[in-house]
Design an enzyme around this catalytic site. Structure first.
Site, short mmCIF file in Angstrom:
data_model
loop_
_atom_site.label_atom_id
_atom_site.label_comp_id
_atom_site.label_asym_id
_atom_site.label_seq_id
_atom_site.Cartn_x
_atom_site.Cartn_y
_atom_site.Cartn_z
N LEU A 19 19.78 -12.01 -0.78
CA LEU A 19 18.47 -11.38 -0.64
C LEU A 19 17.99 -11.43 0.80
O LEU A 19 17.38 -10.48 1.31
CB LEU A 19 17.48 -12.09 -1.57
N ILE A 147 35.24 -26.66 0.19
CA ILE A 147 36.60 -26.60 0.71
C ILE A 147 37.12 -25.16 0.73
O ILE A 147 37.89 -24.78 1.62
CB ILE A 147 37.54 -27.54 -0.09
N CYS A 382 26.76 2.78 -21.48
CA CYS A 382 28.15 2.39 -21.66
C CYS A 382 28.39 2.00 -23.13
O CYS A 382 28.41 2.86 -24.00
CB CYS A 382 28.55 1.29 -20.69
N ARG A 471 36.69 0.73 -20.39
CA ARG A 471 38.06 0.89 -20.83
C ARG A 471 38.13 1.72 -22.11
O ARG A 471 39.18 2.22 -22.48
CB ARG A 471 38.70 -0.50 -21.05
N HIS A 516 27.03 3.94 -15.63
CA HIS A 516 26.03 2.91 -15.35
C HIS A 516 25.03 3.43 -14.32
O HIS A 516 25.17 3.16 -13.11
CB HIS A 516 26.70 1.64 -14.84
N GLU A 518 22.16 2.42 -13.59
CA GLU A 518 21.40 1.36 -12.91
C GLU A 518 21.99 1.00 -11.55
O GLU A 518 21.28 0.48 -10.68
CB GLU A 518 21.32 0.10 -13.80
#
Length: 544
Positions: A19, A147, A382, A471, A516, A518
């Site tokens: 952000l 790490i 979807c 899919r 989608h 959005e």
């Protein structure tokens, strides 16, 4: 020459690096600069495409089909710059590419090592596709000291040497916690975090300090002294009422000016922030409010539907109304019809989002039926479109056994696995037993809309391009039967083989989309489907 801003985080995760990066880019953009933001993710997955939403939040998909970190959604929403494949890389992708080169013999027998081979790949990623840009912001995932992130930190240290001090800036985001018992803000965690960073050869130029209480001048001076940073480059970052207030808040705290000064650039006049002022004005002074019921599978984690929740907010901005989202677990509707009615009746509209797997599917189908029969605005995205088609097949088209092969063998596969489709690269084929990662229909594809349809009037166009990630697909062989049941196929792929949009002409607002939408919505450019959906919810609120 393109300048680079490297953004790191310390003390704890989830402080809001993404952000902050998006806000800083928006501020630089408001000053007339051309920007792009990139994300380095240290985890070993090649991309987040196979990760559970509960592990990593939503998967954000770009126009060119990359499955990426959700922070790229913030980047797009705040800048309007479309993200692409080259804007997100993981350790997994870096190591995969190195091992592929090693197996081919590209290293000519050399011993493959973290330095220089891994760090060179990271640097090459940072420097790729940067033509015509003034600033590239690179966010490093995780926290200093992890790490996994060490090769990335080393690559950034080398980049400062390669590019020069005047062309790079390090911004470090830390936490200044408030100890209630002592009534004090504590700077020691920030000091330790900067010490860890400098031990890696990186001295931050700007420190952004997340805090729940205002940062007193004495503590700001102390942080500057102990962390070897200019006092006006210690930027307090308090909680905001809305993420869209963050750019304004960071500008007031002097973040953009501090960054420009680190490049020895005179900040000059203030940025043009009028569109952000307008967004906040619309959000803080709404002229109504609506309640949207989102019936999903991953409602226990808000980040699983991050772009969706923001797109609903954008729809509210477009209509100057407050949007209240009720997150409803689809599983609770599978056995108890009274519970379904009790939860959905207060909602002015219902949305069933995307998802994978059978869990909660019957609850979603029951929600579709509720919306259809009660004439409540319905938006299926979807899987939500697929559930609308299965509900319509069972209850209005007389196909009682309608289901999807995603949930197992069925005699009536109204929804089935998509095995081939046309893309810009040509014919794409997939097999049921193939790899999971990166094998869906991904990225932007065009769709043709019926000229007299509801969606064509919403888009004000008969050709659209939207982003996909799926899919399974509605079986076009059931198209005639479903249309006889009142479900109109108003959007199809250009070759007419793949259903993209369904709607019910006899319903106030009932639309299902395979893509989608959005993912392309922005606060200053709300997606037309979400703007229309919230408008329909507002009309519904005036009827009850």
């Amino acid at each position: 020459m393109t300048r680079f801003i490297f953004i790191t985080g310390g003390v704890v995760s989830s402080l809001g690096k993404g952000l902050m990066a998006a806000s800083l880019a928006a501020l630089l953009q408001a000053r007339g600069y051309r920007v792009r933001i990139r994300k380095f993710d240290p985890y070993l997955n090649v991309d987040p495409g196979t990760m559970s939403p509960y592990q990593h939040g939503e998967v954000y998909v770009t126009d060119d089909g990359a499955e990426t970190d959700l922070d790229l959604g913030h980047y797009e929403r705040f800048t309007g710059v479309s993200a692409r494949q080259s804007d997100n890389v993981t350790s997994g992708r870096i190591y995969r590419d190195i091992i592929t080169k090693e197996r081919r013999g590209d290293y000519l027998g050399a011993t493959v090592q973290v330095i220089p081979h891994v760090t060179n790949e990271i640097k090459a990623f940072a420097l790729a596709d940067i033509e015509d840009l003034d600033f590239v912001l690179c966010e490093i995932g995780g926290t200093v000291g992890d790490i996994e992130s060490l090769p990335f930190m080393e690559a950034l240290r080398q980049l400062r040497n390669d590019l020069g001090r005047d062309n790079t800036c390090f911004v470090h985001l830390t936490l200044v916690p408030y100890i209630a018992a002592a009534g004090e803000l504590k700077t020691k965690p920030t000091q330790h975090s900067v010490r860890d960073l400098t031990s890696l050869g990186i001295q931050p130029d700007v420190l952004v300090c997340r805090c729940e209480h205002p940062l007193p001048e004495a503590e700001r001076t102390k942080i500057a002294l102990f962390c070897n940073v200019a006092e006006d480059a210690v930027i307090p970052a308090l909680d905001a009422k809305s993420i869209y207030a963050v750019p304004l808040q960071y500008h007031a705290a002097g973040l953009d000016e501090a960054v420009l000064r680190s490049f020895r650039i005179d900040p000059g006049a203030s940025p043009d922030l009028r569109r952000w002022d307008d967004i906040i004005d619309r959000m803080t002074n709404p002229e109504g409010e609506v309640t949207i019921g989102v019936v999903g599978k991953y409602v226990g984690l808000a980040d699983a539907y991050k772009s969706l929740s923001e797109a609903l907010v954008h729809g509210g901005i477009a209509n100057r109304v407050k949007v209240n989202i009720r997150w409803l677990d689809a599983e609770m509707f599978e056995q108890d019809s009274d519970e379904l009615a009790a939860k959905l009746e207060p909602c002015h509209a219902i949305l069933v989002p995307g998802g994978f797997g059978e869990r909660g599917s019957e609850g979603k189908i029951a929600s579709v039926r509720f919306a259809r029969e009660r004439k409540v605005p319905y938006f299926g995205i979807c899987l939500g479109m697929q559930m609308a088609c299965i509900e319509g097949a069972r209850n209005t088209a007389g196909i009682e056994g309608a289901s999807t092969t995603e949930f197992g063998p069925t005699d009536e596969p109204v929804v089935g696995m998509i095995t081939e489709w046309m893309s810009a690269e040509g014919l794409q084929t997939r097999a049921a037993g193939g790899d999971m990662g990166g094998t869906m229909r991904l990225g932007a594809y065009e769709a043709s809309l019926a000229g007299n349809s509801h969606v064509a009037s919403i888009y004000e166009s008969e050709t659209i391009s939207e982003r996909h990630r799926h899919r399974y697909e509605v079986n076009v062989h059931y198209k005639d039967a479903l249309e006889k049941g009142g479900l109109r196929f108003s959007g199809m792929s250009p070759d007419g083989t793949l259903p993209e949009i369904v709607e019910r002409p006899d319903h106030p607002w009932f639309i299902g989309v395979q893509f989608h939408p959005e993912l392309k919505s922005k606060p200053f450019e709300p997606h037309p489907l979400f703007a229309s959906f919230i408008e329909a919810a507002l009309r519904q609120s005036r009827l009850v």
